[in-house]
Design an enzyme around this catalytic site. Structure first.
Site, mmCIF file in Angstrom:
data_model
loop_
_atom_site.group_PDB
_atom_site.id
_atom_site.type_symbol
_atom_site.label_atom_id
_atom_site.label_comp_id
_atom_site.label_asym_id
_atom_site.label_seq_id
_atom_site.Cartn_x
_atom_site.Cartn_y
_atom_site.Cartn_z
ATOM 1 N N ASP A 28 38.668 48.330 72.467
ATOM 2 C CA ASP A 28 38.639 49.802 72.423
ATOM 3 C C ASP A 28 38.789 50.390 70.845
ATOM 4 O O ASP A 28 38.543 51.733 70.954
ATOM 5 C CB ASP A 28 39.666 50.430 73.485
ATOM 6 C CG ASP A 28 41.139 49.784 73.187
ATOM 7 O OD1 ASP A 28 41.197 48.789 72.431
ATOM 8 O OD2 ASP A 28 41.863 50.199 73.646
ATOM 9 N N ASN A 34 48.526 54.362 65.067
ATOM 10 C CA ASN A 34 48.838 55.180 66.150
ATOM 11 C C ASN A 34 49.153 56.613 65.970
ATOM 12 O O ASN A 34 50.009 57.294 66.562
ATOM 13 C CB ASN A 34 50.007 54.274 66.997
ATOM 14 C CG ASN A 34 49.450 53.529 68.175
ATOM 15 O OD1 ASN A 34 48.587 54.022 68.829
ATOM 16 N ND2 ASN A 34 50.007 52.502 68.319
ATOM 17 N N GLU A 50 47.333 43.674 68.057
ATOM 18 C CA GLU A 50 47.204 43.402 69.494
ATOM 19 C C GLU A 50 46.641 42.191 69.717
ATOM 20 O O GLU A 50 45.587 41.954 70.357
ATOM 21 C CB GLU A 50 46.711 44.563 70.060
ATOM 22 C CG GLU A 50 47.489 45.675 70.641
ATOM 23 C CD GLU A 50 46.926 46.449 71.521
ATOM 24 O OE1 GLU A 50 47.462 46.482 72.731
ATOM 25 O OE2 GLU A 50 46.246 47.350 71.449
ATOM 26 N N TYR A 93 51.156 47.085 63.049
ATOM 27 C CA TYR A 93 50.460 47.607 64.396
ATOM 28 C C TYR A 93 51.726 48.533 64.795
ATOM 29 O O TYR A 93 53.026 48.142 65.404
ATOM 30 C CB TYR A 93 50.320 46.530 65.500
ATOM 31 C CG TYR A 93 50.176 47.318 66.906
ATOM 32 C CD1 TYR A 93 49.522 48.146 67.178
ATOM 33 C CD2 TYR A 93 50.643 46.319 68.012
ATOM 34 C CE1 TYR A 93 49.170 48.726 68.360
ATOM 35 C CE2 TYR A 93 50.323 46.692 69.218
ATOM 36 C CZ TYR A 93 49.712 47.952 69.364
ATOM 37 O OH TYR A 93 49.328 48.640 70.751
ATOM 38 N N ASP A 122 46.626 49.716 62.951
ATOM 39 C CA ASP A 122 46.729 50.535 64.051
ATOM 40 C C ASP A 122 48.000 51.566 63.673
ATOM 41 O O ASP A 122 49.022 50.939 64.299
ATOM 42 C CB ASP A 122 46.473 50.055 65.449
ATOM 43 C CG ASP A 122 46.672 50.927 66.432
ATOM 44 O OD1 ASP A 122 46.842 51.993 66.269
ATOM 45 O OD2 ASP A 122 46.528 50.463 67.508
#
Length: 250
Positions: free
Chosen positions: A240, A146, A35, A105, A144
């Site tokens: 975050d 997810n 990101e 990602y 990440d």
């Protein structure tokens, strides 16, 4: 070798929150980012001592990955093979003498699992990519991803069972990857430890430690014996997500 991965949720924003100091302090051999939300021409800082590789999304201010490496890789490729993959800058693969390094990602399935069908295609193509590499030399896969693989990997599994990141379908794809000859390093080393790598910005989630473990280092099975530690750096702020770190004898 020290390798760090961090979803920075906007590289420019994270730079303003001390990212350069973090890199200087940790001094990783390789560092991957997700990101980044920017393009090459928007980056006005130098990462001294590192080769830099960036894969930006076609859509401005969205997605994107970047890798810094002290060692010049033998080759660098972007994205994965397969049909119908939009240009979202999601994967960078670096080849080194003794291993492949893949930073990714993984697409979010979105509220209501609206993007789950695409996510399933992406997962199959990504797994095929990793398995193809693994036939040549061992793989370190990070990013990440997810997905919270098991109930221990998120604070409230019962109320998130049908939500993005903890659906049966997403978890099944991750388990397929592990069955294909790969290891979740953190969970292998710490079967019962409860730590998270992502917290919502809402409802003081990080302060209350209501989080998810969705940032991983996954390695080829034959590489696991060389892994010294897999660490969730939950004390580090700036996004975050928090960074995750792999220490491996290579």
């Amino acid at each position: 070798m020290k390798i760090i991965n961090w979803n920075v949720n906007g590289l420019r924003a994270c730079l303003k929150k001390g990212l350069m100091d973090f890199i200087t302090s940790e001094d990783p051999d390789i560092m991957a980012f997700e990101e980044i939300k920017m393009t090459e021409d928007q980056l006005d800082v130098e990462f001294e001592g590192y080769y830099r590789y960036m894969n930006s999304a076609e859509r401005k201010g969205y997605s994107g990955t970047m890798v810094l490496s002290k060692i010049k890789p033998l080759s660098v490729t972007f994205n994965i093979e397969g049909e119908d993959h939009p240009d979202e800058g999601r994967v960078i693969t670096l080849e080194y003498e003794d291993f492949f390094f893949v930073a990714a990602y993984v697409p979010n399935s979105k509220d209501g699992l609206l993007r789950l069908p695409y996510r399933m295609i992406w997962e199959d193509d990504l797994r095929a990519h990793l398995m193809k590499l693994d036939k040549i030399k061992p793989v370190i896969y990070t990013g990440d991803l997810n997905v919270a693989n098991e109930p221990i990997d998120l604070k409230n599994p019962d109320t998130n069972h049908f939500n993005a990141g903890f659906s049966d379908e997403e978890r099944a794809k991750f388990k397929e990857l592990l069955k294909a000859g790969f290891v979740d390093t953190y969970r292998e080393l710490y079967p019962l430890k409860v730590e998270y790598s992502w917290w919502s910005y809402r409802m003081r989630a990080r302060e209350r430690n209501i989080g998810w473990r969705i940032d991983y280092f996954v390695v080829s099975e034959r590489l696991m014996e060389k892994v010294e530690d897999s660490i969730i750096m939950h004390e580090v702020f700036g996004s975050d997500h928090c960074p995750v770190k792999l220490l491996v004898n290579l």
